[in-house]
Design a protein around this motif. Structure first.
Motif, mmCIF file in Angstrom:
data_model
loop_
_atom_site.group_PDB
_atom_site.id
_atom_site.type_symbol
_atom_site.label_atom_id
_atom_site.label_comp_id
_atom_site.label_asym_id
_atom_site.label_seq_id
_atom_site.Cartn_x
_atom_site.Cartn_y
_atom_site.Cartn_z
ATOM 1 N N TYR A 147 -31.069 -7.566 42.460
ATOM 2 C CA TYR A 147 -29.920 -8.376 42.071
ATOM 3 C C TYR A 147 -28.601 -7.632 42.219
ATOM 4 O O TYR A 147 -27.604 -8.210 42.648
ATOM 5 N N SER A 148 -28.578 -6.358 41.905
ATOM 6 C CA SER A 148 -27.302 -5.628 42.026
ATOM 7 C C SER A 148 -26.949 -5.348 43.479
ATOM 8 O O SER A 148 -25.769 -5.244 43.816
ATOM 9 N N ALA A 149 -27.960 -5.252 44.364
ATOM 10 C CA ALA A 149 -27.698 -5.062 45.793
ATOM 11 C C ALA A 149 -27.668 -6.378 46.551
ATOM 12 O O ALA A 149 -27.403 -6.390 47.754
ATOM 13 N N ALA A 150 -27.936 -7.490 45.866
ATOM 14 C CA ALA A 150 -28.007 -8.810 46.498
ATOM 15 C C ALA A 150 -28.946 -8.778 47.700
ATOM 16 O O ALA A 150 -28.607 -9.179 48.801
ATOM 17 N N MET A 151 -30.161 -8.278 47.457
ATOM 18 C CA MET A 151 -31.177 -8.227 48.511
ATOM 19 C C MET A 151 -32.360 -9.112 48.133
ATOM 20 O O MET A 151 -32.660 -9.303 46.959
ATOM 21 N N PHE A 208 -37.240 -2.601 37.176
ATOM 22 C CA PHE A 208 -36.489 -1.754 38.091
ATOM 23 C C PHE A 208 -36.224 -2.495 39.398
ATOM 24 O O PHE A 208 -35.080 -2.561 39.872
ATOM 25 N N PHE A 209 -37.259 -3.043 40.000
ATOM 26 C CA PHE A 209 -37.087 -3.734 41.282
ATOM 27 C C PHE A 209 -36.194 -4.972 41.129
ATOM 28 O O PHE A 209 -35.398 -5.286 42.010
ATOM 29 N N ARG A 242 -28.236 -12.367 49.323
ATOM 30 C CA ARG A 242 -28.780 -13.344 48.384
ATOM 31 C C ARG A 242 -29.885 -12.675 47.584
ATOM 32 O O ARG A 242 -30.938 -12.349 48.127
ATOM 33 N N PRO A 243 -29.674 -12.456 46.295
ATOM 34 C CA PRO A 243 -30.668 -11.730 45.498
ATOM 35 C C PRO A 243 -31.887 -12.584 45.185
ATOM 36 O O PRO A 243 -31.774 -13.751 44.831
ATOM 37 N N TYR A 244 -33.055 -11.961 45.355
ATOM 38 C CA TYR A 244 -34.297 -12.624 44.966
ATOM 39 C C TYR A 244 -35.388 -11.563 44.899
ATOM 40 O O TYR A 244 -35.467 -10.699 45.771
ATOM 41 N N LEU A 245 -36.205 -11.621 43.867
ATOM 42 C CA LEU A 245 -37.345 -10.720 43.755
ATOM 43 C C LEU A 245 -38.627 -11.526 43.650
ATOM 44 O O LEU A 245 -38.734 -12.440 42.837
ATOM 45 N N LYS A 246 -39.593 -11.178 44.490
ATOM 46 C CA LYS A 246 -40.964 -11.685 44.374
ATOM 47 C C LYS A 246 -41.852 -10.466 44.156
ATOM 48 O O LYS A 246 -41.919 -9.575 45.003
ATOM 49 N N TYR A 247 -42.489 -10.412 43.004
ATOM 50 C CA TYR A 247 -43.207 -9.211 42.580
ATOM 51 C C TYR A 247 -44.608 -9.581 42.143
ATOM 52 O O TYR A 247 -44.800 -10.548 41.405
ATOM 53 N N SER A 248 -45.592 -8.806 42.583
ATOM 54 C CA SER A 248 -46.966 -9.059 42.183
ATOM 55 C C SER A 248 -47.706 -7.732 42.024
ATOM 56 O O SER A 248 -48.028 -7.074 43.019
ATOM 57 N N ALA A 249 -47.941 -7.339 40.779
ATOM 58 C CA ALA A 249 -48.706 -6.128 40.482
ATOM 59 C C ALA A 249 -49.219 -6.235 39.055
ATOM 60 O O ALA A 249 -48.447 -6.520 38.147
ATOM 61 N N ASP A 250 -50.491 -6.008 38.883
ATOM 62 C CA ASP A 250 -51.109 -6.089 37.563
ATOM 63 C C ASP A 250 -51.594 -4.706 37.151
ATOM 64 O O ASP A 250 -52.659 -4.246 37.582
ATOM 65 N N PHE A 251 -50.781 -4.050 36.319
ATOM 66 C CA PHE A 251 -51.188 -2.749 35.791
ATOM 67 C C PHE A 251 -52.182 -2.959 34.653
ATOM 68 O O PHE A 251 -52.123 -3.960 33.929
ATOM 69 N N THR A 252 -53.059 -1.991 34.488
ATOM 70 C CA THR A 252 -54.083 -2.106 33.453
ATOM 71 C C THR A 252 -53.864 -1.111 32.314
ATOM 72 O O THR A 252 -54.689 -1.036 31.397
ATOM 73 N N VAL A 253 -52.766 -0.353 32.376
ATOM 74 C CA VAL A 253 -52.397 0.548 31.281
ATOM 75 C C VAL A 253 -50.960 0.232 30.882
ATOM 76 O O VAL A 253 -50.165 -0.215 31.713
ATOM 77 N N GLN A 273 -26.064 -0.989 43.462
ATOM 78 C CA GLN A 273 -24.622 -0.964 43.730
ATOM 79 C C GLN A 273 -24.263 0.164 44.691
ATOM 80 O O GLN A 273 -23.397 0.000 45.557
ATOM 81 N N ALA A 274 -24.931 1.310 44.571
ATOM 82 C CA ALA A 274 -24.652 2.432 45.470
ATOM 83 C C ALA A 274 -25.105 2.122 46.896
ATOM 84 O O ALA A 274 -24.420 2.487 47.862
ATOM 85 N N VAL A 275 -26.241 1.453 47.054
ATOM 86 C CA VAL A 275 -26.699 1.049 48.384
ATOM 87 C C VAL A 275 -25.684 0.097 49.016
ATOM 88 O O VAL A 275 -25.309 0.246 50.189
ATOM 89 N N THR A 276 -25.207 -0.859 48.240
ATOM 90 C CA THR A 276 -24.192 -1.799 48.733
ATOM 91 C C THR A 276 -22.923 -1.062 49.141
ATOM 92 O O THR A 276 -22.334 -1.347 50.194
#
Length: 196
Positions: free
Chosen positions: A145-149, A139-140, A114-125, A78-81
């Motif tokens: 979504y709040s910045a509509a990015m 977080f991402f 237009r909000p959309y997240l594509k995320y790929s990370a596999d943490f092992t801990v 929201q602050a970035v927007t």
């Protein structure tokens, strides 16, 4: 502070957050979320994006890190927007591939509205310090979504979990810096639709 500055506060039964970002800053930070590893990640994001960032958050971290991290993401978006205003003259797109020792992270941003997240990370801990690693995605997601990015974050080469998280946050800072930077050849919103 001079520059494009956005501020946002959020107070719920779970969190009390105030955040200010200067998109035209120098990477100066004052961050206290009660989650030291998260503070470290936000510091890397701001320093490498050259954003001045102030964050003060109190949350129910005695439960876990979820509410604080998610709500900081909402407030940051929201602050970035707020700082971008009508988005006239910005480059809109940004991307970066960031190496950190054996790890490699990719981040790409479109400030499309237009909000959309594509995320790929596999943490092992399960956690880094008191930050639950599953909260990196949350977080991402909250920021996007709040910045509509449109936000893509991906670990291309995995390794040490600390390095993976840090590479993602720094790559996000670099990509967002590119996306919010001004394009001197245009003065309007960079879209065939005429709006973002």
């Amino acid at each position: 502070m001079n520059g494009r500055i956005g501020s946002c506060t959020r107070k719920t039964k779970e969190t009390d957050i105030s955040l200010t970002i200067n998109l035209d800053g120098q990477g100066k930070t004052q961050i206290d979320t009660g989650i030291p590893f998260f503070d470290h990640m936000l510091d890397g994001f701001a320093r490498h994006g050259l954003f001045d960032l102030e964050v003060k958050a109190k949350g129910d971290t005695g439960v876990d890190s979820h509410h604080t991290i998610e709500d900081v993401g909402i407030v940051l978006g929201q602050a970035v927007t707020d700082a971008l205003g009508g988005k006239a003259g910005i480059k809109r797109y940004g991307y970066f591939v960031l190496p950190m020792d054996e790890t490699l992270a990719l981040c790409a941003v479109d400030l499309s509205g237009r909000p959309y997240l594509k995320y790929s990370a596999d943490f092992t801990v399960p956690r880094l310090g008191t930050l639950d690693t599953e909260m990196v995605r949350e977080f991402f997601y909250a920021v996007s979504y709040s910045a509509a990015m449109n936000l893509h974050v991906k670990i291309m080469e995995a390794g040490n979990n600390h390095h993976m998280a840090e590479a993602m946050f720094k790559a996000f800072g670099k990509a967002l810096d590119m996306a919010v930077s001004m394009e001197p050849r245009i003065s309007e919103v960079w879209s065939t639709k005429g709006t973002l």
